[in-house]
Motif scaffolding. Structure first.
Motif, mmCIF file in Angstrom:
data_model
loop_
_atom_site.group_PDB
_atom_site.id
_atom_site.type_symbol
_atom_site.label_atom_id
_atom_site.label_comp_id
_atom_site.label_asym_id
_atom_site.label_seq_id
_atom_site.Cartn_x
_atom_site.Cartn_y
_atom_site.Cartn_z
ATOM 1 N N GLY A 1 -9.295 -13.331 -0.270
ATOM 2 C CA GLY A 1 -9.173 -11.976 -0.779
ATOM 3 C C GLY A 1 -8.950 -10.964 0.327
ATOM 4 O O GLY A 1 -8.134 -10.035 0.186
ATOM 5 N N VAL A 2 -9.641 -11.110 1.430
ATOM 6 C CA VAL A 2 -9.480 -10.185 2.562
ATOM 7 C C VAL A 2 -8.061 -10.278 3.126
ATOM 8 O O VAL A 2 -7.435 -9.252 3.446
ATOM 9 N N ALA A 3 -7.526 -11.495 3.251
ATOM 10 C CA ALA A 3 -6.160 -11.671 3.764
ATOM 11 C C ALA A 3 -5.146 -10.986 2.846
ATOM 12 O O ALA A 3 -4.191 -10.346 3.327
ATOM 13 N N GLU A 4 -5.322 -11.099 1.555
ATOM 14 C CA GLU A 4 -4.403 -10.458 0.614
ATOM 15 C C GLU A 4 -4.498 -8.939 0.704
ATOM 16 O O GLU A 4 -3.483 -8.234 0.585
ATOM 17 N N ILE A 5 -5.683 -8.419 0.910
ATOM 18 C CA ILE A 5 -5.849 -6.963 1.063
ATOM 19 C C ILE A 5 -5.105 -6.477 2.300
ATOM 20 O O ILE A 5 -4.437 -5.432 2.284
ATOM 21 N N GLU A 6 -5.210 -7.237 3.377
ATOM 22 C CA GLU A 6 -4.512 -6.844 4.602
ATOM 23 C C GLU A 6 -2.992 -6.875 4.404
ATOM 24 O O GLU A 6 -2.272 -5.984 4.887
ATOM 25 N N HIS A 7 -2.479 -7.892 3.690
ATOM 26 C CA HIS A 7 -1.041 -7.948 3.399
ATOM 27 C C HIS A 7 -0.624 -6.770 2.523
ATOM 28 O O HIS A 7 0.426 -6.142 2.752
ATOM 29 N N GLN A 8 -1.404 -6.457 1.530
ATOM 30 C CA GLN A 8 -1.107 -5.330 0.646
ATOM 31 C C GLN A 8 -1.079 -4.020 1.430
ATOM 32 O O GLN A 8 -0.189 -3.180 1.249
ATOM 33 N N GLY A 9 -2.022 -3.860 2.330
ATOM 34 C CA GLY A 9 -2.048 -2.647 3.138
ATOM 35 C C GLY A 9 -0.836 -2.523 4.034
ATOM 36 O O GLY A 9 -0.291 -1.423 4.211
ATOM 37 N N HIS A 10 -0.377 -3.659 4.583
ATOM 38 C CA HIS A 10 0.813 -3.631 5.445
ATOM 39 C C HIS A 10 2.054 -3.268 4.642
ATOM 40 O O HIS A 10 2.882 -2.454 5.081
ATOM 41 N N MET A 11 2.211 -3.849 3.475
ATOM 42 C CA MET A 11 3.391 -3.600 2.654
ATOM 43 C C MET A 11 3.423 -2.164 2.132
ATOM 44 O O MET A 11 4.507 -1.570 1.984
ATOM 45 N N GLN A 12 2.271 -1.605 1.827
ATOM 46 C CA GLN A 12 2.231 -0.262 1.260
ATOM 47 C C GLN A 12 1.939 0.820 2.289
ATOM 48 O O GLN A 12 1.825 1.991 1.945
ATOM 49 N N GLY A 13 1.820 0.422 3.523
ATOM 50 C CA GLY A 13 1.673 1.408 4.589
ATOM 51 C C GLY A 13 0.337 2.128 4.596
ATOM 52 O O GLY A 13 0.281 3.338 4.850
ATOM 53 N N TRP A 14 -0.749 1.393 4.322
ATOM 54 C CA TRP A 14 -2.063 2.032 4.319
ATOM 55 C C TRP A 14 -2.468 2.407 5.742
ATOM 56 O O TRP A 14 -2.080 1.771 6.730
ATOM 57 N N SER A 15 -3.330 3.404 5.808
ATOM 58 C CA SER A 15 -3.923 3.770 7.090
ATOM 59 C C SER A 15 -5.035 2.782 7.430
ATOM 60 O O SER A 15 -5.525 2.055 6.561
ATOM 61 N N ARG A 16 -5.450 2.771 8.686
ATOM 62 C CA ARG A 16 -6.509 1.870 9.117
ATOM 63 C C ARG A 16 -7.810 2.172 8.369
ATOM 64 O O ARG A 16 -8.536 1.265 7.985
ATOM 65 N N GLU A 17 -8.067 3.469 8.138
ATOM 66 C CA GLU A 17 -9.300 3.841 7.436
ATOM 67 C C GLU A 17 -9.301 3.304 6.006
ATOM 68 O O GLU A 17 -10.309 2.760 5.543
ATOM 69 N N ARG A 18 -8.168 3.437 5.310
ATOM 70 C CA ARG A 18 -8.123 2.949 3.935
ATOM 71 C C ARG A 18 -8.234 1.442 3.887
ATOM 72 O O ARG A 18 -8.881 0.875 3.003
#
Length: 844
Positions: free
Chosen positions: A185-202
């Protein structure tokens, strides 16, 4: 040759002579050569041109209208296809992306379909307008598809994360697999954040939220098996859970954790072991299943204090103190000594170490030998006198009622040692070395009751200090001991009369009065048989151990929960014993009725054990009476006692074990008594009204009974518990009259006036004649009596009305005399007046 018409040709006129109408000339002009015809043709051509232009304009207008109609249909379809129910723009995620091509193809088909029947001119117009609207539609689908492709990714990613969380919950019992699923689950969250351009805080927030939520759900899954393990899992999780989530989850788990610890403590206490959980000061130091008593600073051993002394605060004597002292003899024995067969034994439970299941509670031994048949049943009053004052013939209502409530009106010898133990512990009359009772331990005795009757146990004094004690109000030292005794009734001021230990004289009893505010609660023994005596809360020694175990639990909430679990457990066991005994006894009674030759001693062993020795004696007694007489004869005193108890408190009456009275009640009276009990169990309001009617009738009759001397004690064994036999007979006869009235009046209760008439009739004086006997020298005898006794006369007895002339009220004598004089036309004699009065009263 055609000619051009002239104006004159269109007018009506008289034809002129030719010589006057024709003008002949030799000069020819243009008209002579047909110029007029040419002009006419030219005008016709001009008109035809104008008509052609009009036709073209009309055609253009028709084409435009047709094209508009087609375009309108296309627009309506596009609007519904885009925005209507299940329209393309309402599709989200994958459905929108995969449905675009099909929708665009369908839109093109619809565009062609709507323009199929148009004329070429209209088709050209429709082609231009529909192409423009299609371009707009395609632009919308492209934009929507682009947006929903991003949503599709977010949805797919969220489902993947959710699946990882669910997978962790599914394997909650395997920590390694749980960690692996959380890692997915953590790995998928990190991939999602990369694809959607999340900030480090989010990204950090989303990752922490997922780990915390998943850990919480895993803990809830563990809680389905064990709330204690779930609590420990949350505490071990540490930073994996957000602080707010951890606090909220621990708070929500606390009731379940307390209940589970209480269940384990109850199992331990019943098995005679120290409680596993005692509540250490550090609430976060929760014990595990492998380290029992880890939260107890004393290793879970019960903390025992010195002997409990009853408190006398708030008690006052009433002048009713007894002056007899127990001698310490009389068959009492020391608790804790080996018990012989048939006496109370402490319950033993083996804790299962292989299955992990909690023990079900005390296991009653089921020996295959029939229970010992006691001999020599004794009256409960006699037993009560020997229990309280060994060697002295003293009677007390409280003790007699306790014995009667527990053992019935006749006491089996097998119950007498138990009665000695319990009464001796409560009243302090047991021999030295025996277990003494106190208010804290006897809070668990028997069954709780809200409707006490004489003979129940009274617990006085608050069990726990309301203020902070020297240990902060949480330690056992802060628990006040209070006082224990046997409930005897109420005094004139409404205070509770309690028979208990005399605080001034050791080994003696005193009757004291206490305000209702001092009462912690009432406990009742219910019907006690051999199985009941094995319960842990039915003997003083086990009660003492229970209290010591509870006192070792430092956490007040855990102690209260353990106590509640323990009480509920013992109550359920007692009810199960009672239900089994009643079922078996009723079956056996029915067998006796159906087959008078039925022998109770031939019953299967397990049924005899369920009935018990005292029950077997009652069954044999009932069987003998059925065999000899067809049914038992009603014992007046027994029926009166039951009737009085129902009238006093229907709720308490419903708890009485009636089976012991079966051999003392006729079938009719047994049906009446069981009907009272059923009413008290199923319709308490009706039972209260019924008891109120009975009480009112008795109170209405009381002045007349007192004036006739009915309440003077009979000879023989006279106690405060007894009432004269004739009072009992009268009240039973009055109740029968009330029942007859209700039968004749569709269940309507009699009024006070009706009841007074019944009372007058039942107290009508009669003379009872009996034949001679050897004692009387075969001389017939006569004695004074009352009409209520007529139904109880023997077959060879008779009665006559015995009213004296002087006994008739003066106004009634005069009224009867006047009526008879008018009727017979002469003055009546005194005998005639008496006869008329008797007839009148009897008819009424």
């Amino acid at each position: 040759m055609p000619t051009v018409p002239t104006y004159q040709d269109t007018q009506q006129h008289v034809a002129l002579r030719p010589e006057y109408t024709e003008g002949f000339t030799v000069q020819a002009d243009a008209e002579a050569f047909g110029s007029a015809i040419g002009k006419g043709m030219q005008g016709l051509a001009t008109g035809m041109g104008t008509l052609g232009e009009a036709v073209v304009e009309v055609e253009k207008l028709d084409n435009a209208n047709a094209a508009k109609d087609a375009q309108t249909k296309l627009n309506d379809w596009q609007r519904d296809g885009l925005y209507g129910k299940s329209g393309f723009l309402t599709l989200t995620g994958r459905a929108a992306v995969e449905g675009r091509a099909a929708f665009e193809k369908l839109a093109e088909q619809k565009r062609a379909e709507f323009g199929k029947s148009l004329t070429p001119g209209a088709a050209r117009i429709y082609e231009e307008t529909s192409r423009a609207s299609m371009n707009t539609l395609l632009d919308s689908t492209i934009r929507h598809t682009f947006d929903q492709r991003k949503a599709w990714f977010a949805e797919t990613s969220a489902n993947s994360i959710k699946s990882a969380g669910a997978g962790a919950v599914a394997v909650y019992s395997d920590p390694a697999k749980v960690d692996a699923e959380i890692g997915k689950g953590v790995a998928e969250i990190e991939h999602q954040g990369h694809m959607q351009g999340w900030s480090r805080e989010r990204l950090d927030q989303e990752r922490a939220r997922f780990v915390s939520d998943t850990t919480k759900n895993v803990a809830l899954g563990i809680a389905n098996d064990s709330a204690i393990k779930a609590e420990q899992y949350v505490k071990d999780a540490g930073d994996r859970m957000l602080s707010a989530d951890s606090t909220a989850l621990l708070k929500s788990l606390q009731p379940a954790v307390t209940e589970e610890k209480a269940r384990q403590n109850t199992t331990d206490i019943i098995a005679g072991l120290p409680p596993t959980y005692t509540g250490a000061p550090d609430a976060n130091a929760a014990p595990t299943a492998a380290t029992p008593n880890a939260d107890s600073g004393t290793g879970g051993q019960p903390q025992t204090g010195g002997p409990v002394q009853p408190s006398t605060a708030g008690a006052r004597t009433t002048g009713l103190e007894t002056d007899g002292a127990g001698s310490g003899t009389g068959g009492a024995r020391t608790l804790g000594a080996p018990r012989s067969a048939g006496k109370t034994a402490a319950p033993q439970i083996a804790r299962s170490q292989t299955t992990g299941q909690q023990p079900a509670g005390p296991q009653v031994s089921t020996t295959q030998t029939p229970p010992r048949q006691p001999s020599g049943l004794e009256d409960f009053r006699t037993v009560a006198a020997t229990l309280t004052f060994p060697g002295k013939a003293k009677d007390d209502l409280a003790v007699a009622s306790f014995v009667r409530n527990a053992a019935g009106t006749t006491v089996a010898p097998s119950l007498q040692p138990w009665l000695t133990d319990v009464t001796g512990a409560i009243l302090g009359t047991a021999p030295a070395g025996s277990t003494a009772a106190d208010a804290t331990s006897f809070r668990h005795f028997g069954l709780p009751t809200q409707t006490p009757r004489p003979g129940d146990i009274v617990v006085l004094g608050p069990p726990q200090s309301k203020g902070a004690g020297r240990n902060g109000g949480n330690a056992p030292d802060d628990r006040e001991k209070g006082q224990i005794g046997i409930f005897r009734g109420y005094d004139a001021d409404g205070n509770i009369l309690v028979l208990g230990r005399d605080p001034r004289r050791a080994g003696e009893t005193a009757l004291t009065a206490h305000a209702a505010s001092q009462v912690i609660g009432f406990r009742t023994s219910g019907t006690v048989d051999e199985k009941t005596m094995t319960l842990p809360n039915y003997n003083p020694e086990s009660l003492r151990r229970i209290e010591e175990s509870l006192n070792s639990i430092a956490d007040p909430a855990l102690r209260a929960a353990t106590e509640a679990q323990l009480n509920g457990y013992t109550v359920s066991l007692k009810k199960a014993i009672d239900a089994q005994r009643v079922q078996v006894q009723e079956w056996a009674n029915n067998e006796v009725i159906a087959d008078p030759t039925f022998d109770p001693t031939k019953l299967p062993v397990h049924i005899q054990q369920a009935i018990g020795p005292s029950g077997m004696l009652a069954l044999r007694d009932y069987k003998e009476k059925v065999r000899a007489y067809g049914q038992p004869a009603t014992d007046t005193q027994t029926l009166y006692d039951l009737q009085t108890e129902f009238a006093r408190d229907p709720a308490a009456f419903s708890q009485i074990d009636l089976l012991g009275y079966r051999s003392k009640l006729s079938d009719k009276d047994w049906e009446k008594v069981t009907g009272w009990r059923q009413m008290a169990l199923t319709d308490q309001r009706k039972a209260r009204l019924e008891s109120l009617d009975i009480n009112s009738a008795f109170e209405l009759a009381k002045p007349q009974l007192e004036s006739l001397g009915f309440f003077a004690q009979d000879g023989g064994f006279a106690t405060s518990y007894s009432v004269p036999h004739r009072v009992a007979e009268f009240r039973l006869a009055l109740l029968d009259q009330m029942d007859v009235f209700k039968d004749k009046n569709d269940g309507q209760n009699p009024t006070q006036s009706d009841i007074q008439k019944m009372i007058n009739r039942l107290l009508f004086p009669i003379v009872i004649s009996s034949p001679g006997s050897f004692v009387t020298g075969w001389t017939p005898t006569k004695k004074q009596g009352y009409l209520y006794q007529a139904n109880a006369l023997a077959d060879d007895q008779s009665y006559d009305i015995a009213v004296e002339y002087e006994d008739i009220p003066r106004d009634l004598r005069q009224s009867i005399e006047a009526d008879l004089t008018k009727k017979n036309r002469r003055k009546p004699s005194q005998d005639e007046i008496v006869s008329e009065y008797e007839t009148s009263i009897l008819n009424r």
